[in-house]
Design a protein around this motif. Structure first.
Motif, PDB file in Angstrom:
ATOM      1  N   GLY A 172       1.909   9.042 -14.872  1.00  0.00           N
ATOM      2  CA  GLY A 172       0.970   9.395 -13.808  1.00  0.00           C
ATOM      3  C   GLY A 172       1.514   8.992 -12.462  1.00  0.00           C
ATOM      4  N   GLN A 173       0.610   8.766 -11.534  1.00  0.00           N
ATOM      5  CA  GLN A 173       0.984   8.469 -10.152  1.00  0.00           C
ATOM      6  C   GLN A 173       1.256   6.975  -9.976  1.00  0.00           C
ATOM      7  OE1 GLN A 173      -1.662  10.226  -7.366  1.00  0.00           O
ATOM      8  NE2 GLN A 173      -0.460   9.645  -5.596  1.00  0.00           N
ATOM      9  N   PHE A 174       2.266   6.645  -9.182  1.00  0.00           N
ATOM     10  CA  PHE A 174       2.607   5.252  -8.896  1.00  0.00           C
ATOM     11  C   PHE A 174       1.623   4.678  -7.883  1.00  0.00           C
ATOM     12  CE2 PHE A 174       4.945   2.234  -6.121  1.00  0.00           C
ATOM     13  CZ  PHE A 174       5.143   1.231  -7.053  1.00  0.00           C
ATOM     14  N   ASP A 175       1.086   3.501  -8.210  1.00  0.00           N
ATOM     15  CA  ASP A 175       0.190   2.795  -7.301  1.00  0.00           C
ATOM     16  C   ASP A 175       0.735   1.384  -7.117  1.00  0.00           C
ATOM     17  OD1 ASP A 175      -1.808   1.565  -5.860  1.00  0.00           O
ATOM     18  OD2 ASP A 175      -3.392   1.979  -7.315  1.00  0.00           O
ATOM     19  N   PRO A 176       1.264   1.067  -5.947  1.00  0.00           N
ATOM     20  CA  PRO A 176       1.839  -0.258  -5.739  1.00  0.00           C
ATOM     21  C   PRO A 176       0.845  -1.400  -5.960  1.00  0.00           C
ATOM     22  CG  PRO A 176       2.189   1.138  -3.797  1.00  0.00           C
ATOM     23  CD  PRO A 176       1.377   1.919  -4.766  1.00  0.00           C
ATOM     24  N   LYS A 177      -0.433  -1.127  -5.766  1.00  0.00           N
ATOM     25  CA  LYS A 177      -1.450  -2.175  -5.931  1.00  0.00           C
ATOM     26  C   LYS A 177      -1.591  -2.605  -7.390  1.00  0.00           C
ATOM     27  CE  LYS A 177      -4.021  -0.467  -2.016  1.00  0.00           C
ATOM     28  NZ  LYS A 177      -4.845   0.679  -1.718  1.00  0.00           N
ATOM     29  N   THR A 178      -1.335  -1.678  -8.322  1.00  0.00           N
ATOM     30  CA  THR A 178      -1.490  -2.008  -9.741  1.00  0.00           C
ATOM     31  C   THR A 178      -0.157  -2.115 -10.477  1.00  0.00           C
ATOM     32  OG1 THR A 178      -1.740   0.336 -10.316  1.00  0.00           O
ATOM     33  CG2 THR A 178      -3.761  -0.907  -9.844  1.00  0.00           C
ATOM     34  N   ALA A 179       0.941  -1.884  -9.786  1.00  0.00           N
ATOM     35  CA  ALA A 179       2.263  -1.957 -10.417  1.00  0.00           C
ATOM     36  C   ALA A 179       2.594  -3.401 -10.784  1.00  0.00           C
ATOM     37  CB  ALA A 179       3.322  -1.400  -9.475  1.00  0.00           C
ATOM     38  N   THR A 180       3.300  -3.552 -11.883  1.00  0.00           N
ATOM     39  CA  THR A 180       3.696  -4.888 -12.318  1.00  0.00           C
ATOM     40  C   THR A 180       4.794  -5.447 -11.411  1.00  0.00           C
ATOM     41  OG1 THR A 180       5.438  -4.083 -13.781  1.00  0.00           O
ATOM     42  CG2 THR A 180       3.205  -4.270 -14.719  1.00  0.00           C
ATOM     43  N   ALA A 181       4.897  -6.750 -11.421  1.00  0.00           N
ATOM     44  CA  ALA A 181       5.957  -7.404 -10.643  1.00  0.00           C
ATOM     45  C   ALA A 181       7.326  -6.954 -11.138  1.00  0.00           C
ATOM     46  CB  ALA A 181       5.821  -8.922 -10.743  1.00  0.00           C
ATOM     47  N   GLY A 182       7.458  -6.736 -12.445  1.00  0.00           N
ATOM     48  CA  GLY A 182       8.725  -6.289 -13.003  1.00  0.00           C
ATOM     49  C   GLY A 182       9.130  -4.914 -12.492  1.00  0.00           C
ATOM     50  N   LEU A 183       8.179  -3.996 -12.431  1.00  0.00           N
ATOM     51  CA  LEU A 183       8.481  -2.656 -11.926  1.00  0.00           C
ATOM     52  C   LEU A 183       8.839  -2.708 -10.451  1.00  0.00           C
ATOM     53  CD1 LEU A 183       8.727   0.384 -12.150  1.00  0.00           C
ATOM     54  CD2 LEU A 183       6.223   0.542 -11.901  1.00  0.00           C
ATOM     55  N   LYS A 184       8.104  -3.485  -9.683  1.00  0.00           N
ATOM     56  CA  LYS A 184       8.415  -3.609  -8.256  1.00  0.00           C
ATOM     57  C   LYS A 184       9.806  -4.209  -8.063  1.00  0.00           C
ATOM     58  CE  LYS A 184       3.706  -4.061  -6.490  1.00  0.00           C
ATOM     59  NZ  LYS A 184       2.775  -4.963  -5.792  1.00  0.00           N
ATOM     60  N   SER A 185      10.144  -5.180  -8.871  1.00  0.00           N
ATOM     61  CA  SER A 185      11.468  -5.793  -8.798  1.00  0.00           C
ATOM     62  C   SER A 185      12.559  -4.787  -9.157  1.00  0.00           C
ATOM     63  CB  SER A 185      11.527  -6.997  -9.737  1.00  0.00           C
ATOM     64  OG  SER A 185      12.807  -7.563  -9.742  1.00  0.00           O
ATOM     65  N   LEU A 186      12.322  -3.979 -10.175  1.00  0.00           N
ATOM     66  CA  LEU A 186      13.285  -2.957 -10.582  1.00  0.00           C
ATOM     67  C   LEU A 186      13.490  -1.936  -9.460  1.00  0.00           C
ATOM     68  CD1 LEU A 186      15.096  -1.512 -12.626  1.00  0.00           C
ATOM     69  CD2 LEU A 186      13.018  -0.430 -13.551  1.00  0.00           C
ATOM     70  N   LEU A 187      12.430  -1.487  -8.859  1.00  0.00           N
ATOM     71  CA  LEU A 187      12.530  -0.520  -7.769  1.00  0.00           C
ATOM     72  C   LEU A 187      13.314  -1.104  -6.589  1.00  0.00           C
ATOM     73  CD1 LEU A 187       8.914   0.926  -7.890  1.00  0.00           C
ATOM     74  CD2 LEU A 187      11.020   2.154  -8.487  1.00  0.00           C
ATOM     75  N   ALA A 188      13.049  -2.363  -6.267  1.00  0.00           N
ATOM     76  CA  ALA A 188      13.781  -3.016  -5.180  1.00  0.00           C
ATOM     77  C   ALA A 188      15.264  -3.111  -5.528  1.00  0.00           C
ATOM     78  CB  ALA A 188      13.201  -4.401  -4.914  1.00  0.00           C
ATOM     79  N   ARG A 189      15.562  -3.463  -6.770  1.00  0.00           N
ATOM     80  CA  ARG A 189      16.954  -3.578  -7.199  1.00  0.00           C
ATOM     81  C   ARG A 189      17.669  -2.235  -7.113  1.00  0.00           C
ATOM     82  NH1 ARG A 189      15.788  -6.520 -11.359  1.00  0.00           N
ATOM     83  NH2 ARG A 189      15.808  -4.862 -12.918  1.00  0.00           N
ATOM     84  N   VAL A 190      17.009  -1.174  -7.532  1.00  0.00           N
ATOM     85  CA  VAL A 190      17.591   0.171  -7.455  1.00  0.00           C
ATOM     86  C   VAL A 190      17.909   0.537  -6.009  1.00  0.00           C
ATOM     87  CG1 VAL A 190      16.996   2.621  -7.707  1.00  0.00           C
ATOM     88  CG2 VAL A 190      16.620   1.048  -9.607  1.00  0.00           C
ATOM     89  N   ALA A 191      17.065   0.099  -5.081  1.00  0.00           N
ATOM     90  CA  ALA A 191      17.264   0.400  -3.659  1.00  0.00           C
ATOM     91  C   ALA A 191      18.259  -0.552  -2.994  1.00  0.00           C
ATOM     92  CB  ALA A 191      15.929   0.343  -2.929  1.00  0.00           C
ATOM     93  N   GLY A 192      18.641  -1.598  -3.700  1.00  0.00           N
ATOM     94  CA  GLY A 192      19.605  -2.540  -3.142  1.00  0.00           C
ATOM     95  C   GLY A 192      19.020  -3.518  -2.143  1.00  0.00           C
ATOM     96  N   VAL A 193      17.734  -3.798  -2.297  1.00  0.00           N
ATOM     97  CA  VAL A 193      17.067  -4.755  -1.409  1.00  0.00           C
ATOM     98  C   VAL A 193      16.505  -5.904  -2.241  1.00  0.00           C
ATOM     99  CG1 VAL A 193      16.543  -3.064   0.396  1.00  0.00           C
ATOM    100  CG2 VAL A 193      14.909  -3.418  -1.461  1.00  0.00           C
ATOM    101  N   PRO A 194      16.212  -7.043  -1.604  1.00  0.00           N
ATOM    102  CA  PRO A 194      15.818  -8.225  -2.379  1.00  0.00           C
ATOM    103  C   PRO A 194      14.413  -8.208  -2.981  1.00  0.00           C
ATOM    104  CG  PRO A 194      15.896  -8.753  -0.034  1.00  0.00           C
ATOM    105  CD  PRO A 194      16.423  -7.344  -0.195  1.00  0.00           C
ATOM    106  N   ASP A 195      13.492  -7.443  -2.397  1.00  0.00           N
ATOM    107  CA  ASP A 195      12.116  -7.478  -2.905  1.00  0.00           C
ATOM    108  C   ASP A 195      11.371  -6.193  -2.526  1.00  0.00           C
ATOM    109  OD1 ASP A 195      11.198  -7.797  -0.182  1.00  0.00           O
ATOM    110  OD2 ASP A 195      11.685  -9.916  -0.352  1.00  0.00           O
ATOM    111  N   PHE A 196      10.160  -6.080  -3.059  1.00  0.00           N
ATOM    112  CA  PHE A 196       9.371  -4.859  -2.867  1.00  0.00           C
ATOM    113  C   PHE A 196       8.950  -4.664  -1.413  1.00  0.00           C
ATOM    114  CE2 PHE A 196       5.624  -2.093  -3.246  1.00  0.00           C
ATOM    115  CZ  PHE A 196       6.195  -1.050  -3.960  1.00  0.00           C
ATOM    116  N   VAL A 197       8.661  -5.744  -0.724  1.00  0.00           N
ATOM    117  CA  VAL A 197       8.293  -5.640   0.699  1.00  0.00           C
ATOM    118  C   VAL A 197       9.462  -5.038   1.488  1.00  0.00           C
ATOM    119  CG1 VAL A 197       7.703  -6.964   2.776  1.00  0.00           C
ATOM    120  CG2 VAL A 197       6.590  -7.486   0.607  1.00  0.00           C
ATOM    121  N   SER A 198      10.663  -5.489   1.187  1.00  0.00           N
ATOM    122  CA  SER A 198      11.855  -4.929   1.845  1.00  0.00           C
ATOM    123  C   SER A 198      12.038  -3.464   1.486  1.00  0.00           C
ATOM    124  CB  SER A 198      13.103  -5.714   1.443  1.00  0.00           C
ATOM    125  OG  SER A 198      12.997  -7.066   1.833  1.00  0.00           O
ATOM    126  N   LEU A 199      11.727  -3.115   0.243  1.00  0.00           N
ATOM    127  CA  LEU A 199      11.812  -1.716  -0.186  1.00  0.00           C
ATOM    128  C   LEU A 199      10.839  -0.850   0.596  1.00  0.00           C
ATOM    129  CD1 LEU A 199      12.604   0.689  -1.914  1.00  0.00           C
ATOM    130  CD2 LEU A 199      11.036  -0.163  -3.669  1.00  0.00           C
TER     131      LEU A 199
END
Length: 85
Positions: free
Chosen positions: A34-61
């Motif tokens: 379904g649709q991605f919602d940052p408010k309900t996303a797990t910390a692990g998913l946010k961390s993975l997305l940040a890593r894929v983007a080459g940044v240290p954390d989700f806020v930076s992403l």
């Protein structure tokens, strides 16, 4: 770049924005039903997305994504919007 239709800086701006968007989309297609919602996303998913983007954390992403989208929009408006509009 290859065809010389855009200045190199504009081409790089568009390429960087497209790559980031595509990289994030690929992860989300696999990880989210379904649709991605940052408010309900797990910390692990946010961390993975940040890593894929080459940044240290989700806020930076979020900041990077906003910057890339704004840059692409600026190029689009300058190149595609007709003169005198």
């Amino acid at each position: 770049m290859g065809a010389g239709l855009l200045p190199p800086a504009d081409a790089q701006t568009l390429i960087a924005a497209a790559r980031l968007q595509q990289d994030l989309t690929q992860v989300l297609r696999v990880a989210v039903d379904g649709q991605f919602d940052p408010k309900t996303a797990t910390a692990g998913l946010k961390s993975l997305l940040a890593r894929v983007a080459g940044v240290p954390d989700f806020v930076s992403l979020e900041k990077l994504l906003h910057e890339r989208q704004a840059g692409a929009r600026e190029v689009f408006e300058r190149v595609v919007t007709p003169v005198g509009s």
